[in-house]
Design a protein around this motif. Structure first.
Motif, PDB file in Angstrom:
ATOM      1  N   GLY A  29       0.791  -1.231   0.000  1.00 53.32           N
ATOM      2  CA  GLY A  29       0.000   0.000   0.000  1.00 53.32           C
ATOM      3  C   GLY A  29       0.820   1.276   0.000  1.00 53.32           C
ATOM      4  N   GLU A  30       2.124   1.138  -0.189  1.00 53.04           N
ATOM      5  CA  GLU A  30       2.974   2.323  -0.152  1.00 53.04           C
ATOM      6  C   GLU A  30       3.235   2.852  -1.560  1.00 53.04           C
ATOM      7  OE1 GLU A  30       6.976   3.588   2.323  1.00 53.04           O
ATOM      8  OE2 GLU A  30       6.967   1.696   1.258  1.00 53.04           O
ATOM      9  N   PHE A  31       3.333   4.172  -1.668  1.00 51.49           N
ATOM     10  CA  PHE A  31       3.612   4.809  -2.952  1.00 51.49           C
ATOM     11  C   PHE A  31       5.034   5.341  -2.896  1.00 51.49           C
ATOM     12  CE2 PHE A  31       3.335   7.667  -6.473  1.00 51.49           C
ATOM     13  CZ  PHE A  31       2.244   7.271  -7.232  1.00 51.49           C
ATOM     14  N   VAL A  32       5.933   4.662  -3.621  1.00 53.77           N
ATOM     15  CA  VAL A  32       7.348   5.041  -3.576  1.00 53.77           C
ATOM     16  C   VAL A  32       7.729   5.692  -4.889  1.00 53.77           C
ATOM     17  CG1 VAL A  32       9.683   4.108  -3.594  1.00 53.77           C
ATOM     18  CG2 VAL A  32       8.070   3.367  -1.853  1.00 53.77           C
ATOM     19  N   VAL A  33       8.419   6.812  -4.800  1.00 52.40           N
ATOM     20  CA  VAL A  33       8.834   7.511  -6.017  1.00 52.40           C
ATOM     21  C   VAL A  33      10.338   7.368  -6.185  1.00 52.40           C
ATOM     22  CG1 VAL A  33       8.946   9.723  -7.172  1.00 52.40           C
ATOM     23  CG2 VAL A  33       6.950   9.155  -5.801  1.00 52.40           C
ATOM     24  N   LEU A  34      10.750   6.916  -7.378  1.00 43.53           N
ATOM     25  CA  LEU A  34      12.169   6.896  -7.727  1.00 43.53           C
ATOM     26  C   LEU A  34      12.451   8.179  -8.486  1.00 43.53           C
ATOM     27  CD1 LEU A  34      12.956   3.354  -9.210  1.00 43.53           C
ATOM     28  CD2 LEU A  34      13.142   4.135  -6.860  1.00 43.53           C
ATOM     29  N   VAL A  35      13.375   8.967  -7.989  1.00 44.60           N
ATOM     30  CA  VAL A  35      13.661  10.218  -8.660  1.00 44.60           C
ATOM     31  C   VAL A  35      15.172  10.334  -8.866  1.00 44.60           C
ATOM     32  CG1 VAL A  35      13.808  11.583  -6.531  1.00 44.60           C
ATOM     33  CG2 VAL A  35      13.129  12.694  -8.665  1.00 44.60           C
ATOM     34  N   GLY A  36      15.554  10.996  -9.944  1.00 44.52           N
ATOM     35  CA  GLY A  36      16.975  11.166 -10.237  1.00 44.52           C
ATOM     36  C   GLY A  36      17.115  11.731 -11.622  1.00 44.52           C
ATOM     37  N   PRO A  37      18.320  12.194 -11.943  1.00 39.40           N
ATOM     38  CA  PRO A  37      18.505  12.780 -13.271  1.00 39.40           C
ATOM     39  C   PRO A  37      18.322  11.735 -14.366  1.00 39.40           C
ATOM     40  CG  PRO A  37      20.571  12.782 -12.006  1.00 39.40           C
ATOM     41  CD  PRO A  37      19.535  12.198 -11.133  1.00 39.40           C
ATOM     42  N   SER A  38      18.101  12.175 -15.584  1.00 41.72           N
ATOM     43  CA  SER A  38      17.938  11.261 -16.722  1.00 41.72           C
ATOM     44  C   SER A  38      19.140  10.339 -16.835  1.00 41.72           C
ATOM     45  CB  SER A  38      17.796  12.060 -18.017  1.00 41.72           C
ATOM     46  OG  SER A  38      16.449  12.317 -18.243  1.00 41.72           O
ATOM     47  N   GLY A  39      18.881   9.079 -17.101  1.00 46.62           N
ATOM     48  CA  GLY A  39      19.960   8.133 -17.337  1.00 46.62           C
ATOM     49  C   GLY A  39      20.549   7.539 -16.070  1.00 46.62           C
ATOM     50  N   CYS A  40      19.916   7.746 -14.930  1.00 41.93           N
ATOM     51  CA  CYS A  40      20.498   7.234 -13.691  1.00 41.93           C
ATOM     52  C   CYS A  40      20.040   5.812 -13.399  1.00 41.93           C
ATOM     53  CB  CYS A  40      20.168   8.152 -12.526  1.00 41.93           C
ATOM     54  SG  CYS A  40      18.448   8.094 -12.024  1.00 41.93           S
ATOM     55  N   GLY A  41      19.170   5.257 -14.249  1.00 39.77           N
ATOM     56  CA  GLY A  41      18.782   3.860 -14.077  1.00 39.77           C
ATOM     57  C   GLY A  41      17.411   3.657 -13.443  1.00 39.77           C
TER      58      GLY A  41
END
Ligand code: ADP
Ligand code: MG
Lengths: 369, 320
Positions: A29-41
């Motif tokens: 039930g958790e909403f996790v956001v992956l954030v990072g510059p373009s091309g970071c995987g």
């Protein structure tokens, strides 16, 4: 619904490592956001969870089952693609129910879900159209609808809003937040937009070059970034980093002496082992001294010459020099400073962060801020 | 000034286009015209027949009323003999009837249609599987295989004709009509597959892979994604490829002439037309009518293909 666990996950293309030793647990039930510059995987990580990319090393688990060797169609995951990837030969209706039908749902459920989703995403009027006859925003909603109609264990979003214009993006961001609260789904959401990360995530994962730099709630990331990369990547305008000499218990730059003892959670003994540190101050934490109520923990930057003022309506961004570097402050409309004028601004020392000068620029403040 | 020049330009353009079209279409008009002319009209250079004469078509399509059999009196007397069996009587009658004169056009057309249709279906099917593999999957020697199939085109049909026939004799296929037709079918398949694969492969590459990925996320295996996404999206190209294969097989002469020489009943139209041209039945209107009827399906095919080709099916699926 299910939790997702990534254990020491690695991905390389040939000899080129793309994702390095990634560990992450997304709770049910958790909403996790992956954030990072373009091309970071980020996409690569998401696609490994989806099964569209194989895992070079490590383990991914959904619920209690390891899914490394499970083909994508058996993982019960729904995904929204950056380019939407709608089936062009099917109507909006067919697009939305395709996955449901495939999973063997009965006609009644399909009908209910379709009505549900199309009402929520305001797609009722377009159900019989083909994707080619929709605008970008409508296509985006269909893509969302196709995923949400599914009864999936995990929902994946790969930059779903990046192709929309600013206004629509803001609108859809709010919609997604609303839907997330309504459905309470387990979701991994990839974006390079730090505002999306801050506003949507229960927790935010900041990535750089295939490495997780920090995992935390949006406020933890904002107030206590573990290093200078996270500090400058999250928050807009970016945090000011000023190099300061350590003289006794003071941090010295230009002709300012910041008393280190008043800065929250700094180990003075440890600090003395450094010659120089980076002082991090968010533009938002500057206040016009003329307007701030006096407090003993405020530090005042006197007679700062304003180089430029950008009026944004309620806010204004002020550009000036601090420690020889370009710095920014965000003041509100009550300040009437103009360019080339001088201003005094104060900063709550509780909000000041210190980083070491190593290439990683690790945070020196410890504990809660 | 500008306007006038562009008018002149367009007049010239249209004139050139018209000239080209006439140049291309003229032989066909000639065929059509001759096929509709009465024998007395053959010397007339005009393309428009003086009277419309459909006998040649009627004859080829078997619409002519059966000719009265002209039997000499002596033979008639024999036929009247009740001691003679019905079978014998018929044999006698056949000797005098116009039997040798009839050209079984319908039969040839059916032969040709069946082999062309089967070739078209099988070739399109096999080519779509192969094209998908070459366009999407990674395996050793992939490009070698992708380009290797085009090798068929470097070797002319004439060179392959004799070895291929010999092979089918050695394998034992050439000893029966069915076997011969099967080997001919295999040859047509090989002749059409490379281009069919090439066309479909290029088309598949224009379909974004993320559509298949979306289908996989929606619970389709790769094979299902192929059938439910790739194939429906490729309908126009599949149709075009089918028509291409169909027409190649429909018009093929070289191999048919070698393989089907001894199986009169199974000959295809190009072969039969050749026989017709050189037979005692080589009558102008009939030759031309037969040519016209042979052309017809090809023309229909191309018109259908044209209609199907307008409009890309993959529009609107992806953005970015
Ligand atoms: N098939 C591939 N082969 C080689 N390198 C790839 C491949 N796919 C992605 N990459 C590389 O992996 C890195 C991460 O890509 P991606 O996960 O898409 O980044 P993003 O964080 O922008 O989504 C990029 O540098 C990209 O060039
Ligand atoms: Mg990406």
């Amino acid at each position: 619904m299910s939790s997702v666990i990534l254990r020491n996950v690695n991905k390389s293309y040939g000899n080129l490592p793309i994702v390095k030793n990634l560990n992450l647990e997304v709770k049910d039930g958790e909403f996790v956001v992956l954030v990072g510059p373009s091309g970071c995987g980020k996409s690569t990580t998401l696609r490994m969870v989806a099964g569209l990319e194989d895992i070079t090393q490590g383990e991914i688990q959904i619920g209690s089952r390891a899914i490394n060797d499970l083909p994508p169609h058996k993982r019960n995951i729904a995904m929204v693609f950056q380019n939407y990837a709608l089936y062009p030969h099917m109507s909006v209706r067919e697009n939305i129910v395709f996955g449901l039908k495939k999973s063997g749902a009965d006609a009644e459920t399909i009908k209910e879900k379709l009505a549900d989703v199309s009402e929520m995403l305001k797609l009722d009027d377009y159900l019989d159209r083909k994707p080619a006859d929709l605008s970008g925003g409508q296509r985006q909603r269909v893509a969302m609808g196709r995923a949400l109609a599914r009864d999936a264990d995990v929902y994946l979003f790969d930059e779903p809003l990046s192709n929309l214009d600013a206004k629509l993006r803001h609108h859809m961001r709010t919609e997604i937040a609303r839907i997330q609260h309504q459905y309470n789904m387990t979701a991994i959401y990839v974006t390079h937009d730090q505002i999306e990360a801050m506003t949507l995530g229960d927790r935010v994962v900041v990535m750089r070059d295939g490495i997780v730099e920090q995992v935390g709630t949006p406020m933890e990331i904002y107030l206590q970034p573990t290093n200078t990369f996270v500090a400058t990547f999250i928050g807009s305008p970016a945090m000011n980093l000023i190099e300061a000499k350590i003289e006794g218990e003071d941090l010295v730059f230009d002709n300012y002496r910041l008393p280190a003892a008043k800065i929250a959670n700094v180990d003075l003994q440890d600090l003395k082992s450094h010659d120089t540190v980076l002082v991090g101050i968010r533009p938002d934490f500057f206040e016009d001294s003329a307007l701030s109520s006096p407090s003993d923990n405020l530090f005042e930057f006197n007679d700062i010459q304003v180089e430029l003022v950008e009026n944004l309506g309620f806010d204004k961004e002020i550009m000036f020099k601090l420690g020889g570097e370009d710095a920014k402050a965000r003041l509100d409309l009550r300040s009437h400073v103009k360019r080339q004028e001088n201003i005094s601004m104060s900063v709550d020392l509780n909000r000041v962060l210190l980083f070491d000068t190593s290439p990683q620029g690790m945070l020196l403040n410890t504990g809660e801020v | 000034m500008m306007n006038k020049r562009s008018t002149t330009q367009s007049v010239i353009l249209y004139a050139l286009v018209l000239a080209l079209v006439i140049f291309c279409v003229f032989p066909f008009l000639q065929i059509l015209s001759t096929s509709l002319k009465h024998p007395i009209d053959w010397g007339n250079p005009s393309l428009i027949p003086r009277v419309l004469h459909l006998d040649a078509y009627k004859e080829l399509l078997g619409l002519m009323p059966a000719k009265e059999v002209d039997v000499p009196a002596s033979v008639q007397r024999l036929l009247d003999n009740p001691a003679l069996s019905a079978e014998k009587k018929q044999m006698l009658l056949d000797k005098f009837s116009a039997g040798g004169d009839v050209f079984p056009f319908g039969r040839y057309m059916l032969n040709t249609f069946v082999i062309s249709f089967v070739t078209g279906i099988c070739s399109t099917f096999l080519a779509s599987l192969a094209a998908y593999a070459i366009a999407r999957l990674r395996f050793p020697a992939q490009s070698l295989m992708a380009n290797g199939v085009l090798f068929v085109y470097m070797v002319g049909g004439v060179l392959l004709m004799v070895p291929l026939y010999q092979m089918s004799v050695n394998v034992g296929l050439a000893s029966s009509a069915a076997g011969t037709i099967f080997s001919l079918f295999l040859i047509y398949l090989i002749q059409t597959l490379p281009v069919a694969m090439y066309m479909l492969g290029n088309y598949f590459r224009t379909i974004p892979f993320s559509l298949e990925e979306a289908a996989m996320m929606d619970g389709c295996s790769r094979v299902e994604a192929f059938w439910r996404i790739i194939m429906p999206l490729s309908k126009p190209m599949l149709f075009t490829v089918f028509i291409y294969c169909f027409v190649i097989a429909w018009n093929e002469y070289l191999f048919a002439s070698v393989f089907l020489k001894q199986y009169q009943d199974f000959q295809t139209l190009p072969l039969a037309l050749q026989t017709l041209f050189t037979s005692k039945n080589a009558i102008w209107d009939r030759i031309m009518a037969a040519s016209m009827l042979t052309l017809l399906p090809v023309v229909i095919c191309f018109m259908l293909a044209n209609k199907h080709l307008s409009g890309g099916l993959t529009d609107g699926g992806v953005k970015g």
